[in-house]
Each structure stands twice: as structure tokens, then as C-alpha cells.
Design an enzyme around this catalytic site. Structure first.
Site, PDB file in Angstrom:
ATOM      1  N   GLU A 434     -11.325  28.179  42.870  1.00 46.34           N
ATOM      2  CA  GLU A 434     -11.543  27.259  41.629  1.00 46.34           C
ATOM      3  C   GLU A 434     -10.254  26.684  41.390  1.00 46.34           C
ATOM      4  O   GLU A 434      -9.815  26.324  39.983  1.00 46.34           O
ATOM      5  CB  GLU A 434     -12.291  27.924  40.565  1.00 46.34           C
ATOM      6  CG  GLU A 434     -13.496  28.460  40.776  1.00 46.34           C
ATOM      7  CD  GLU A 434     -14.168  29.081  39.603  1.00 46.34           C
ATOM      8  OE1 GLU A 434     -13.752  29.517  38.666  1.00 46.34           O
ATOM      9  OE2 GLU A 434     -15.460  29.229  39.686  1.00 46.34           O
TER      10      GLU A 434
HETATM   11  C1  BMA Z   1     -16.285  32.765  39.237  1.00 44.48           C
HETATM   12  C2  BMA Z   1     -15.178  33.707  40.029  1.00 44.48           C
HETATM   13  C3  BMA Z   1     -14.323  34.499  39.335  1.00 44.48           C
HETATM   14  C4  BMA Z   1     -14.997  34.967  37.998  1.00 44.48           C
HETATM   15  C5  BMA Z   1     -16.469  34.329  38.092  1.00 44.48           C
HETATM   16  C6  BMA Z   1     -17.303  35.156  36.892  1.00 44.48           C
HETATM   17  O1  BMA Z   1     -16.157  31.292  38.956  1.00 44.48           O
HETATM   18  O2  BMA Z   1     -14.355  32.619  40.845  1.00 44.48           O
HETATM   19  O3  BMA Z   1     -13.115  33.881  38.988  1.00 44.48           O
HETATM   20  O4  BMA Z   1     -14.930  36.456  37.806  1.00 44.48           O
HETATM   21  O5  BMA Z   1     -16.521  33.282  37.973  1.00 44.48           O
HETATM   22  O6  BMA Z   1     -16.781  34.317  35.774  1.00 44.48           O
END
Ligand code: BMA
Length: 831
Positions: A434
Site C-alpha cells: 500500500e
Molecule cells: C490493509 C493492510 C493493513 C491493514 C488492513 C486493515 O490494507 O495492508 O495495513 O491492517 O488493511 O486495515
């Protein structure tokens, strides 16, 4: 070669800032025995000097540890003989994190990257008899803040923003499912090695020809030291352990061998074939003596990621092919199992990965905010047939991109790629988690984005690609997750994280089909952990969802990065179910919603794996498989290893054969999904029942499930009235797949399990039946019991039989939608 691990006689203490460093190291007070490999927090806990950070609100009590500096010291003996060896190396496989090492009082190493190993030439520094090692660990928070002051605050989702400056597991800073525990310590092995010549590296880039008839197994051996008169002997053992070929070469550096295998035994992901593993044994001889040996296991398989046109649609597919076969990849995202990493046992790794395999999963993604996992993790994935999507350790942040940072990242990447590249399970390298998404959010990427502000882009698009393409050219490198297309939300190219449901607009979970991607590498919905975990981790008076402790164990961050998991959970409940009347019902309701959401997600994503030329969606990895502490989270297995209902839903949706139904404008759309290699003629039965259990329609027909794709079946005209629909797919009279549709929103209907009958028999056989439709029957009998199937929708009159492996009690607790409390059913003895 002589190799000694230096893991004994370690002590640790908190650094006294008032004392000079060497005085502090030599002081007589404040020391306690230390576990190496380990961390300060683990030792403090062991010595009962801190409270358990996982219990209640205790996390708040232990934050000072990450703000302090820590000292480690030990003494070890070296014989005069050992000192004679031509080469003496001291290796630290991992130091967490900002550390300075002194050998016999002399500084020999500074390290600021938890993911790199350091090998020091200590010839000339070691003494006969006693030698001392001292390690200073500086507070990661203090160092991080100093770096941040210099370099500026960078955008981050989750955790203290200074984390972006440090190469330390990012989830240690707290995440939306984990506590803040900033560990310090010697977290990996420390070794002293004496040798004249040694095996520095063995690379086995095995390759299978496109026709799968032949495998080439090159073995590249890298030696270090004095290679005169050294010989390398290499043997290839087949999966049955029988030597099939061997070669010997005089050692020059580098030394390469090539084995050729006709008719190789191919490695397949779980459920698609076996996982035969060949072994390459490398022996190093000198002057007729065996000096060292290494065994490398390798699997012979051909993994490709095919990106080709999708008929009638924009963009391209993202389809994993193993041994020339495309299939829908179902799997999960993996986070570290604990904050105190050294407490995770091999058995725990095995248990968790076996659970993934048993859920019909074929892939786990090692997520970039955790760690490059322990060797045992990848060994198990090789054995169990779980492909690994391996992120590099960057997550949700605008990382720096300066020379120094890049150099550290390059070293880390080179070492990790070398460590993991021989694994059969390794399917893809990925640049980060991300980071493109946050870059787009801050205007540094995507349409109109100013990429000059995206400082780490070079790391993801050049540096890591170069490392992978040089050291592991057979495995695809993918710059990020998500990545591909016009922007990070592109549904038509590359992988995608679907968070419109839960995060963002909080769309209804019934709408997963509107938020697909060519490969959906993240999506999920939160639920509470099991009642057992609540009981273990919270004092009795706090065991209700609104308590401060319960909310503390429910992170999840909202748009302003304030914990808001509890709020979002409340919304999804209010939209779908009636209010809970007690803790049990709360846990059940949140877990039911998660399970239902995962049913929609996996079913609708897999429905789009439509066949050759139209692989519109080729995979789905739930966020997340596991938990690292007692928490409400997106995990489908909680921190005690207890599976949630969503686990069983996913398992069913990933079977080789599934049936799907969807009520749309008065017709019941019906389809089949198959992962089989050949067509299969089956029988499809569909039923409609009133809520009271009266059968109003039934239809039976023969259907043909086409191989490795979706097959549509004629729709069914249905009534306007709220009905419950069931579909069953039968192979030779045996039901192999089921689907059901209960009217929604569930809160408008009374589904209480009035006529539910549960018969607990000997040997863990449980029979269930009901006179009216029952939604989500959840059986529990404590940890350690594994149910062949669970979270069942019951069709009136049908008797369902499930098996409970490991059932030790005579009582089974049974919950279902609408039941205020679990009902208890006991085995009737002497009947
Ligand atoms: C995502 C993951 C984490 C996170 C999850 C829930 O995008 O990559 O960064 O814990 O969402 O929010």
C-alpha cells in the site's frame, strides 16, 4: 568448519544514561539473565519484571521499554586451537534494531536494520580463553524521532510516523490490529565460525521445460576462503530419498553443476497434486576430509503469472499458472504470529499453516508490515503446498529514498532473496504494501500526482526489481500491492485491495461484486475473537463490548487515524442483525457478519474466473489469516488458534466444486465453479422453503461443471415472498457443495432455532436437523477441536452429519442466528 552458537551466559539490563557506556557495561548491578535469541520484553516478562502486555490494559504499562536503551553482555571461551583456523567469523543473523556491538571492549559493528545479517572477520580480535561481547540497543523511538526531526515527518497509515526511517518490523509500532511493543534484542542467532574454506551460498534455480517433460537443476555453489585442493561433491536425491545423480568438481569460485531430470515429479499447490521435494546435498571436502555439508530442498514446478486480455473487458488478467494450469487462487494474508517473535514455536507455525491448507487455500501473502518470516515458515509452505506471495518489508508509508536508506534496503533485499529463493513455494516478490496507495492519497502518484515527491518509488521500481532479477530471475517481481493500471484502485489491471467494504464508504458487504480486481490481494471484515480469548485476556468485569478494555482490544483506524473499529462493527451489526443480548451473542453476531461477508466475497470473486480467455478475477486473499494478540480484527483465526465461522465459509467456497446462487429481480441465478481438470456431470437440486419450514418448490436437474472455470445454470423463477432457498450439488448421490439464501436484512426476520436438534454421538460424530430453516449453526467445544464442517445453514428435514476431531467433552455448545445464548447439547450415554 567449526560452528559455535553463542547463545548462553547472556545478561541484559537497562542502560543507565548517567554512566559512561563501558562503565555501565561493567557495572555489577541491574543485570538479569537474557534469552538469546530473544528480546528485552520477553526477558522482562520471564523475570516477572513487567506485567503481561497482552492482558487487559497492560500494554500501556510497558511503553517505557521502547523508550529506553538496553545493554546485553556475555562471555564465551575460545580455545587456542580454534584461533589457529585461517578464518574466524562472528555472525549476527539479526539485531533488533539500533545496535552497537563490542568484542573484547572494541567496537566491531553498528547496525540499524533488523532484517540484515552481519558477518564480521574477527581473526586477530579473539583471545585464547575468555572473550566478551557487549551490545548496546538504543531506543528505536528516540533514534527514529531524531531522524524524523532531521528528515521531516512523512505520511504513514498506522503507527508512529518515525517508523518509516527505521528498518524495523513496522507492526511493532502498533497497527490497526496490533499493540505497540517496540522490542529490542538479539532476535536471531549469533555464531562463531572457524574455517579454511566454507560453503557461502548454494543457489538451486531449478527449471521445468514448458512441456513439463524435463527439469534442469543447476546448482551454483559459492565458496569462501582458501579453495586449493577443495572439492565439491553434489548429490541429487529424488523425493523418495534415493540418489539419482551426483557430480564432483574441483572447487574454483564459483562452482556450478547441472542436473537434468527426465519425467520430473512435479510440485503442485495443495489440492492440485502432491508436493514432492528433491534434495540437493552439497559436500565440501579438502585434503580428503569432509568440512561441511548443506542440504537444499527444491520443488520442480513451473509458476507463471499470466497477464493477458480478458474477453470483452478492459485491461488484463493476473492469473497464476502452475505447471501450465490456470486456477483460481484462494488464500490469505499473513501477519506475524506475535509481537515477541521468539516466542512463536515451530508447532505454532505448523498449526496455523495447516489450518490455511485445510481451508483449501493455495496461497499466503507475507505482508510487508511484518517480517521476512522464519525459515520454518517457508519449509512448511513447501511441504503443505502453499504458494508464497512475498512482500518486501514496507507498509503504508511514504518511505525515504536517500542513498543511505537505499544502501541498507539493498543489502537487506539481497540477503533475503538469497535466503528464500530456493523455496518451491515462493511464487512472487512484491515491492511493498500500500505504499502506492498512500502515495496516491498524498498526491505523489496516480493521475496528476507529482512523482518527484514519491521518494521511495525508485526502490520499488528499480532497486528491488534489479535485486530480484539478478538473484532470482525466475520469480516474478511486482512493484507493490496493490499495483497496476491507471491508479491503485484500477479494477482491470494487476492486484487490488478492496476496502470500500469496511473502510472508506463502508459499503454493504453484499456488494463485493462491485469492487472486484483482477487479483484481489486484500479485503476483509472485522469480528470479535472467540469468547475463550475474551475470557483469557480481560478481567471479568470488563468482558462486554463497550468496556474500555474491550475497545482497547479493538483497534482499526478511521479516516482521522483514531481507533474506530468498534464504531464500524456497530454499523455493520445495526444494518444486518438484531442487537446482542450478551457477550456470547455479540461475538456470534460479529463473527456471523464476517462469515457472511466472506461468503459474498469469495463466491462473487470466484464467479468471475470464467474460463480460458476470460479470467476476469483470478484470486482472492482474505485480510487476514491470523492474529498476533487477543483482539477484534479481520483475522479468521484468533490469537488462540480458534477458527471463526468465516474460516469455514471460505473453506467451502474454495472447494474444487461449488455452487452459487444469487437472488436478482425475482430469479435465482445459479452457477457452478470448478477447479477440476475435467468436466464433471453432477446433479443439482434446488429448493424453496417458507420461513416456517414448508417446502414450496423443488427442482432437480443434471448439470455439467466445465473444468477450471464457472459454468452457468439456468435461472429459477421464484416467488415474491421472502423465502429461503437452498441449492445442493450432488456427485453420485453425495452432496459435494451447497448454497443457501436467507432473506436479508436478517434483522427483519425471526430465525430463532426453535426446532433445532443436535445429537452428539460417540467418536465425535454430531448430527443436526431442524423442521424450519436455521441460519449459521455454530458448534463449539473448546480449543483443540477441529470440525469437518461448521457454521451450517440447515434445510428443513435434512440430517447433517459433521465430525469433531479431538472432541473430549460430552457437551457441545451450539449457537445460531437469533439464539440469545448458545444451547448446550450433551451426549446421551447408555442409550
Ligand atoms: C490493509 C493492510 C493493513 C491493514 C488492513 C486493515 O490494507 O495492508 O495495513 O491492517 O488493511 O486495515
Amino acid at each position: 568448519m567449526t560452528s559455535l552458537t553463542l547463545h548462553t551466559h547472556w545478561e541484559f539490563k537497562q542502560r543507565d544514561p548517567a554512566a559512561a557506556l563501558q562503565d555501565d557495561f561493567r557495572s555489577h548491578t541491574g543485570w538479569n539473565g537474557a534469552t538469546v535469541p530473544g528480546t528485552v520484553q520477553q526477558d522482562l516478562l520471564q523475570h516477572q519484571l513487567i506485567v503481561d502486555p497482552y492482558y487487559g490494559l497492560n500494554e500501556r504499562e510497558v511503553q517505557w521499554i521502547g523508550e529506553a536503551d538496553w545493554l546485553y553482555r556475555s562471555a564465551f571461551q575460545v580455545s587456542a586451537d580454534l584461533l589457529e583456523a585461517p578464518h574466524l567469523h562472528l555472525t549476527f543473523e539479526g539485531l533488533d534494531t539500533i545496535s552497537t556491538v563490542f568484542l573484547n571492549g572494541q567496537e566491531v559493528l553498528r547496525s540499524d536494520n533488523m532484517f540484515t545479517e552481519h558477518t564480521l572477520d574477527v581473526k586477530g580480535l579473539l583471545l585464547p580463553g575468555e572473550n566478551t561481547l557487549q551490545v548496546l540497543f538504543e531506543s528505536p523511538l528516540k533514534v527514529g524521532h531524531a531522524l524524523e526531526k532531521e528528515g521531516g515527518v512523512r505520511a504513514a497509515w498506522n503507527g508512529d510516523t518515525s517508523r518509516l526511517y527505521l528498518r524495523k518490523a513496522q507492526y511493532h509500532y502498533g497497527w490497526d490490529w496490533g499493540p505497540v511493543i517496540l522490542t529490542s534484542g538479539i532476535w536471531k542467532a549469533v555464531k562463531l565460525e572457524a574455517y579454511s574454506v566454507q560453503l557461502a551460498d548454494v543457489h538451486v534455480p531449478a527449471e521445468v521445460t514448458p512441456d513439463l517433460q524435463t527439469a534442469f537443476i543447476p546448482v551454483h555453489v559459492k565458496l569462501e576462503g582458501d579453495v586449493q585442493e577443495a572439492q565439491v561433491h553434489v548429490r541429487l536425491l529424488n523425493p523418495q530419498g534415493i540418489e539419482v545423480q551426483s557430480q564432483t568438481l574441483a572447487a574454483q569460485a564459483p562452482t556450478s553443476f547441472l542436473f537434468e531430470v527426465d519425467g520430473p515429479q512435479l510440485w503442485y499447490p495443495s489440492g492440485r497434486g502432491n508436493q514432492p521435494l528433491y534434495t540437493v546435498q552439497v559436500e565440501l571436502h579438502q585434503h580428503g576430509k569432509l568440512l561441511e555439508e548443506k542440504s537444499i530442498r527444491t520443488g520442480l514446478r513451473r509458476i507463471r503469472v499470466v497477464q493477458e486480455a480478458v474477453r470483452g473487458e478492459k485491461g488484463s488478467s493476473f492469473t497464476f499458472e502452475v505447471n501450465n494450469e490456470a486456477f483460481f487462487v484462494g488464500g490469505a494474508n499473513w501477519i506475524p504470529e506475535h509481537l515477541l517473535l521468539n516466542t512463536v514455536t515451530d508447532e505454532q507455525y505448523r498449526a496455523r499453516l495447516v489450518q490455511a491448507r485445510d481451508a483449501n487455500m493455495t496461497m499466503v501473502r507475507v505482508w510487508g508490515g511484518g517480517i521476512y518470516e522464519a525459515d520454518v515458515f517457508y519449509d512448511l509452505c513447501d511441504e503443505l503446498g502453499l504458494m508464497v506471495w512475498q512482500d518486501f518489508m514496507f507498509a503504508c508509508g511514504m518511505y525515504p529514498g536517500d542513498e543511505k536508506f537505499r544502501a541498507s534496503v539493498r543489502l537487506e533485499a539481497e540477503q533475503q532473496v538469497k535466503r528464500l529463493r530456493n523455496h518451491a513455494s515462493l511464487a512472487l516478490w512484491c515491492g511493498n504494501n500500500e505504499d502506492y496507495q498512500i502515495a496516491q492519497a498524498v498526491g505523489a502518484y496516480g493521475p496528476g500526482g507529482d512523482e518527484s515527491k514519491f521518494h521511495a518509488q525508485h526502490i520499488y521500481e528499480v532497486l528491488l526489481r534489479e535485486v530480484c532479477e539478478t538473484l532470482d530471475p525466475q520469480t516474478l517481481y511486482w512493484p507493490g500491492s496493490p499495483y497496476g493500471g491507471a491508479d491503485v484502485f484500477d479494477k482491470t489491471i494487476g492486484d487490488r485491495h478492496t476496502w470500500e467494504i469496511w473502510h472508506g464508504p463502508m459499503a454493504p458487504y453484499q456488494e463485493y461484486k462491485n469492487y472486484e480486481g483482477r487479483f484481489v490481494s486484500e479485503f476483509g471484515l472485522m469480528s470479535a475473537p472467540s469468547v475463550e480469548v475474551v475470557q483469557q485476556s480481560m478481567p471479568e468485569h470488563e468482558r462486554f463490548p463497550e468496556s474500555e478494555t474491550f475497545v482497547h482490544h479493538t483497534r482499526a483506524l478511521g479516516p482521522n487515524f483514531k481507533p474506530d473499529g468498534a464504531r464500524r462493527l456497530a454499523v455493520y451489526q445495526a444494518e444486518n442483525v438484531r442487537g446482542h443480548r450478551n457477550l456470547e451473542e455479540y461475538v456470534y453476531n460479529t463473527q456471523l457478519i464476517q462469515a457472511e461477508a466472506m461468503r459474498y466475497a469469495y463466491r462473487d470473486f470466484r464467479r468471475r474466473f470464467e474460463g480460458p480467455g476470460k479470467y476476469a478475477v483470478s484470486g482472492a486473499l482474505v485480510w487476514q489469516l491470523n492474529d498476533c494478540w487477543p483482539v477484534s480484527s479481520w483475522a479468521i483465526i484468533d490469537s488462540a488458534g480458534i477458527v471463526k465461522p468465516a474460516y469455514h465459509t471460505i473453506k467451502r467456497e474454495l472447494q474444487d466444486l461449488t455452487v452459487g446462487i444469487h437472488l436478482q429481480d425475482g430469479v435465482l441465478e445459479t452457477w457452478l465453479c470448478s477447479s477440476l481438470r475435467e468436466s464433471r456431470t453432477l446433479q443439482l437440486k434446488r429448493y424453496a422453503y417458507t420461513l416456517q419450514g414448508e417446502k414450496v418448490a423443488e427442482a432437480v436437474q443434471a448439470v455439467n461443471a466445465l473444468p477450471a472455470r464457472r459454468t452457468d445454470v439456468s435461472s429459477w423463477q421464484v416467488s415474491e415472498q421472502p423465502m429461503v432457498y437452498f441449492a445442493e450439488l450432488l456427485d453420485q448421490d453425495e452432496v459435494v457443495a451447497r448454497a443457501s439464501h436467507f432473506p436479508e436484512p436478517y434483522k427483519h426476520f425471526d430465525f430463532a432455532p426453535r426446532s433445532l436438534k443436535v445429537d452428539v454421538q460417540e467418536d465425535g460424530v454430531v448430527q443436526l436437523s431442524s423442521d424450519h430453516p436455521v441460519k449459521g449453526v455454530w458448534l463449539s467445544a473448546g480449543a483443540g477441536v477441529s470440525w469437518s464442517d461448521n457454521f451450517l445453514d440447515l434445510r428443513p428435514g435434512e440430517v447433517r452429519v459433521v465430525h469433531a476431531a479431538g472432541l473430549k467433552t460430552a457437551a457441545v455448545r451450539v449457537s445460531a442466528l437469533g439464539a440469545a445464548e448458545p444451547l448446550e447439547f450433551r451426549m446421551l450415554v447408555n442409550r
